[in-house]
Design a protein around this motif. Structure first.
Motif, short mmCIF file in Angstrom:
data_model
loop_
_atom_site.label_atom_id
_atom_site.label_comp_id
_atom_site.label_asym_id
_atom_site.label_seq_id
_atom_site.Cartn_x
_atom_site.Cartn_y
_atom_site.Cartn_z
N LEU A 1 0.92 7.44 -6.55
CA LEU A 1 -0.31 8.20 -6.84
C LEU A 1 0.02 9.68 -7.10
O LEU A 1 1.04 10.18 -6.62
CB LEU A 1 -1.30 8.07 -5.67
N PHE B 1 0.83 -1.21 0.00
CA PHE B 1 0.00 0.00 0.00
C PHE B 1 0.86 1.26 0.00
O PHE B 1 0.56 2.23 -0.69
CB PHE B 1 -0.96 0.01 1.21
N GLY C 1 2.38 1.66 -3.43
CA GLY C 1 1.31 2.08 -4.34
C GLY C 1 0.92 3.54 -4.10
O GLY C 1 0.68 4.29 -5.05
N ALA C 2 0.92 3.96 -2.82
CA ALA C 2 0.54 5.34 -2.49
C ALA C 2 1.58 6.33 -3.02
O ALA C 2 1.23 7.43 -3.44
CB ALA C 2 0.41 5.49 -0.97
N LEU D 1 1.71 2.77 9.31
CA LEU D 1 1.38 2.33 10.67
C LEU D 1 1.20 0.81 10.73
O LEU D 1 1.59 0.17 11.70
CB LEU D 1 0.10 3.04 11.16
N LEU D 2 0.61 0.26 9.65
CA LEU D 2 0.43 -1.21 9.61
C LEU D 2 1.79 -1.90 9.61
O LEU D 2 2.00 -2.89 10.32
CB LEU D 2 -0.39 -1.60 8.37
N PHE E 1 -3.40 9.42 2.85
CA PHE E 1 -4.06 8.60 3.87
C PHE E 1 -3.60 7.13 3.81
O PHE E 1 -3.20 6.57 4.84
CB PHE E 1 -5.59 8.72 3.70
N PRO E 2 -3.58 6.52 2.59
CA PRO E 2 -3.06 5.14 2.56
C PRO E 2 -1.60 5.03 2.96
O PRO E 2 -1.19 4.01 3.52
CB PRO E 2 -3.27 4.69 1.10
N ALA F 1 -2.02 19.57 1.38
CA ALA F 1 -1.51 18.79 2.51
C ALA F 1 -1.93 17.33 2.37
O ALA F 1 -1.18 16.42 2.74
CB ALA F 1 -2.03 19.37 3.81
N PHE F 2 -3.12 17.11 1.84
CA PHE F 2 -3.61 15.74 1.70
C PHE F 2 -3.86 15.41 0.25
O PHE F 2 -4.75 15.97 -0.38
CB PHE F 2 -4.91 15.56 2.50
N ASP F 3 -3.04 14.51 -0.29
CA ASP F 3 -3.22 14.03 -1.66
C ASP F 3 -3.90 12.66 -1.59
O ASP F 3 -4.05 12.09 -0.50
CB ASP F 3 -1.84 13.90 -2.32
N PRO F 4 -4.28 12.11 -2.76
CA PRO F 4 -4.92 10.78 -2.73
C PRO F 4 -4.06 9.71 -2.04
O PRO F 4 -4.59 8.76 -1.47
CB PRO F 4 -5.11 10.45 -4.22
N THR G 1 0.48 13.63 -7.00
CA THR G 1 0.68 14.53 -5.87
C THR G 1 0.41 15.98 -6.29
O THR G 1 0.35 16.28 -7.47
CB THR G 1 2.13 14.45 -5.32
N THR H 1 -1.69 5.13 6.89
CA THR H 1 -2.23 3.90 7.49
C THR H 1 -1.35 2.69 7.13
O THR H 1 -1.12 1.82 7.98
CB THR H 1 -3.68 3.67 7.04
#
Lengths: 178, 489
Positions: A63, A56, A59-60, A82-83, A75-76, A69-72, A65, A79
């Motif tokens: 994506l 992930f 892959g992120a 963190l995983l 968030f992945p 501050a927040f691109d697609p 950019t 997370t």
């Protein structure tokens, strides 16, 4: 203790009994079980989750950019990272306290494996051959795997499933089954 | 108001409307109890039958389907760990362990009594505060929705039965999975390895897999185990008494359910999760939650039934659906030539007041059917485990197919069934994953919207008054179990 200790092998092989009068017909007979050290099992599962997190994150990064501050991918990426981190911590804890959780015991492992294969194969079979043809074959086979031994029980269970499909889903609720 | 009520009573107490009401309760019971069929699907499927009906019987039938389906979804959750609707997943946390102890009758009776109490309290709140609450809910913007999602996620601490680290791993797994599909703000494709994943992982089939199918795999392993004898199913009066110790939980959960239900998009699942988390947090026996504590069932069922009336508040007074089922109900009203919103109370007051009356008249019917049915439904637990496993597996597949009439949904159920089983064996339970699947989209989409509005300044997002209060609440929920443990030492 071996990596995959088998207990009960030689007591009674897990086989499909011939009928309800066969002493082996009852699912109450002793069957094989597989024991895997919990540390190894946890390590394998968390290792898989770690790889998933990595997939992930990679892959992120690919994506699009922008200056926001927040691109697609943001968030992945958070997370997924963190995983990876938490799975790595869990693997570390598992290795440091090896054996503390004992073994993970899988009972009736052969039946469990066949059951999983049957469940995963079901949607593909339905798509290829249609629901009713597949259900007439699949339900009794799954019933045997689940532990139904009496032919009458298999017939009744199959009939109940087919009636639910036809009467409730198709006729009452108008769900067209393939 | 009184005049409108009297007029509505006269309209509801006719043979046609009462028949529609009873049919609605029975259809709702059935739809809710089938894993995969939600109240919104049941209502949508029955809309064509309402074309030829007069407005009041049609609307009354749809409202009672909605109400009964929300209760009956708890029946399979308690008996076989297969929630009929997403909100009932929380009921399964304690309902299924009780069933495994042979206490399925007690669990079912408690769930119907708690549902009835939740529906009654929230029905009264709906009548008294529909317009006021709906206006307050309109104050919710992206920042507030983001904060509400954070409150939901903060429940991870109270929802984790074993290792908190493993629970958070489960949560993160759910949060990464939920990013598959179209990006909610820019519309870019994310992790779409196949066109079937363009809309993301379908929630309902994933839920059926995580709960029902993973339980089927456990049943495959334990086919040899003897069936637990059923303990005595309590009578109706005993069930009333059984609910008595949980009076405070019922009132608190009903309030949570109603207020969360009012917020459009929040819904019964979030209401149940928050209510369960709060009940566990406040309980002196919090360690027994998740192992068959009756209070867990009471908290979940009161809240998810109260959310039904909550979702009706913005629908009736503002024309905004509070849930998917409420959206279908708007469709039903529109077909009858009615426009939900502030003018509904002025132009057609008989419609909202008939809905209020139907909620109160349908309630005792729902409770009576539930209490008498409990003795019948517990017999399901007497059926040998291999037969139950086969039927649950088959119905789960059918239910997930019915969610979108596509075999892809079945594939998702099958794969999540295997994932759910493997994770359970690693002590990573489905609850945190479900929490992430419910809240993940809401969290990301609203955070990004709020950041755009606030010119990418996170502090501006947090400084909104409602957002600040909700974030403070989330921090409190997160740290209170730790503080409790420290105090206990």
């Amino acid at each position: 203790m071996g990596l995959f200790d088998k207990k009960g092998a030689g007591v009674k092989p897990a086989s499909i009994p011939s009928g309800p009068d066969d002493p082996g017909a009852s699912p109450d007979v002793a069957e094989d079980e597989i024991r895997i050290p919990a540390a190894l099992f946890d390590g394998l599962v968390c290792g898989t989750l770690l790889v998933l997190g990595l997939w992930f994150v990679v892959g992120a990064l690919r994506l699009p950019t922008s200056n926001a501050a927040f691109d697609p991918g943001t968030f992945p990426m958070i997370t997924g990272s963190l995983l990876i981190l938490l799975s790595a911590i869990q693997i570390g804890l598992t290795v440091s306290s090896r054996g503390a959780r004992g073994d993970v015991v899988f009972q009736r492992p052969v039946w469990l494996g066949i059951g999983m294969v049957l469940i995963v194969a079901f949607p593909f079979a339905v798509e290829a051959f249609g629901y009713y043809i597949v259900a007439v074959i699949w339900v009794p086979i799954f019933g045997v795997v689940a532990g139904i031994r009496r032919p009458l029980s298999l017939v009744v269970t199959t009939a109940v499933v087919l009636l639910l499909a036809k009467g409730v889903f198709e006729m009452l609720l108008g769900t067209p089954l393939p | 108001m009184i005049e409108n009520f009297i007029q509505a009573l006269g309209l509801v107490f006719t043979i046609k409307v009462l028949l529609a009401l009873v049919s609605g309760v029975l259809v709702g019971y059935f739809v809710g109890a089938m894993p995969g069929l939600t109240s919104s699907i049941g209502m949508a499927l029955l809309i064509p039958f309402t074309f030829g009906m007069e407005p009041i019987p049609a609307i009354v039938m749809m409202v009672t389907i909605y109400m009964a389906a929300d209760y009956s979804a708890g029946i399979p959750a308690i008996l076989v760990n297969a929630p009929g609707q997403p909100a009932a997943a929380v009921t399964a946390f304690d309902g299924f362990p009780m069933s495994q102890r042979g206490e399925s009758g007690k669990a079912l009776n408690l769930s119907i009594m708690a549902s009835g109490a939740g529906a009654l309290i929230s029905g009264l709140l709906l009548v008294l505060s529909a317009q006021l609450m709906a206006s307050a809910a309109l104050a919710f913007g992206p920042a507030e929705y983001f904060a509400l999602a954070v409150v939901g996620l903060s429940l991870i601490g109270v929802l984790s039965a074993g290792s908190t680290l493993k629970a958070v791993i489960g949560l993160m797994f759910g949060l990464v999975v939920v990013t598959i599909g179209i990006d909610p703000i820019r519309g870019s494709e994310r992790f779409v390895v196949d066109y079937l994943l363009i809309d993301g992982i379908p929630f309902l089939p994933a839920l059926i897999g995580l709960f029902a199918l993973s339980e089927v795999f456990v049943m495959l392993e334990t086919a040899n185990q003897k069936i637990m004898p059923i303990k005595h199913t309590p009578s109706a009066s005993a069930s009333f008494r059984a609910l008595a110790p949980y009076k405070a939980t019922v009132v608190r959960s009903s309030l949570i359910g109603y207020f969360v239900g009012v917020v459009p998009g929040a819904g019964a699942s979030i209401a149940s999760l928050i209510s369960y988390g709060v009940a566990k947090n406040l309980s002196p026996t919090k360690d027994t939650f998740g192992t068959g504590n009756p209070e867990g069932i009471v908290a979940s069922e009161s809240a998810n039934n109260a959310a039904v009336s909550g979702a009706l508040a913005p629908l009736l007074s503002l024309g905004i659906p509070g849930s998917a089922s409420a959206a279908v109900l708007i469709g039903g009203l529109t077909i009858q030539g009615l426009q939900p919103g502030p003018l509904l109370f002025t132009n057609n007051p008989e419609i909202p007041y008939s809905i209020f009356v139907a909620l109160f008249v349908g309630l005792p019917i729902m409770v009576v059917v539930g209490l008498f049915g409990a003795r019948l439904w517990v017999q399901i637990t007497r059926i040998p485990r291999p037969i139950i496993a086969t039927i649950v597996a088959s119905v789960s597949m059918l239910g997930s197919y019915a969610a979108a009439n596509h075999t892809f949904e079945m594939m998702v159920t099958a794969i999540f069934g295997v994932i759910g089983y493997v994770l359970r064996r690693c002590d990573i339970h489905p609850a945190p994953i479900v929490l992430a699947l419910v809240l993940g989209d809401m969290l990301e989409a609203n955070l990004r919207r709020a950041m755009i509005t606030a010119n990418d300044n996170f502090l501006t997002v947090l400084s909104q008054p409602i957002t600040a209060v909700l974030i403070a609440l989330a921090v409190l929920v997160l740290v209170s179990p730790m503080l409790g443990r420290r105090a206990a030492k």
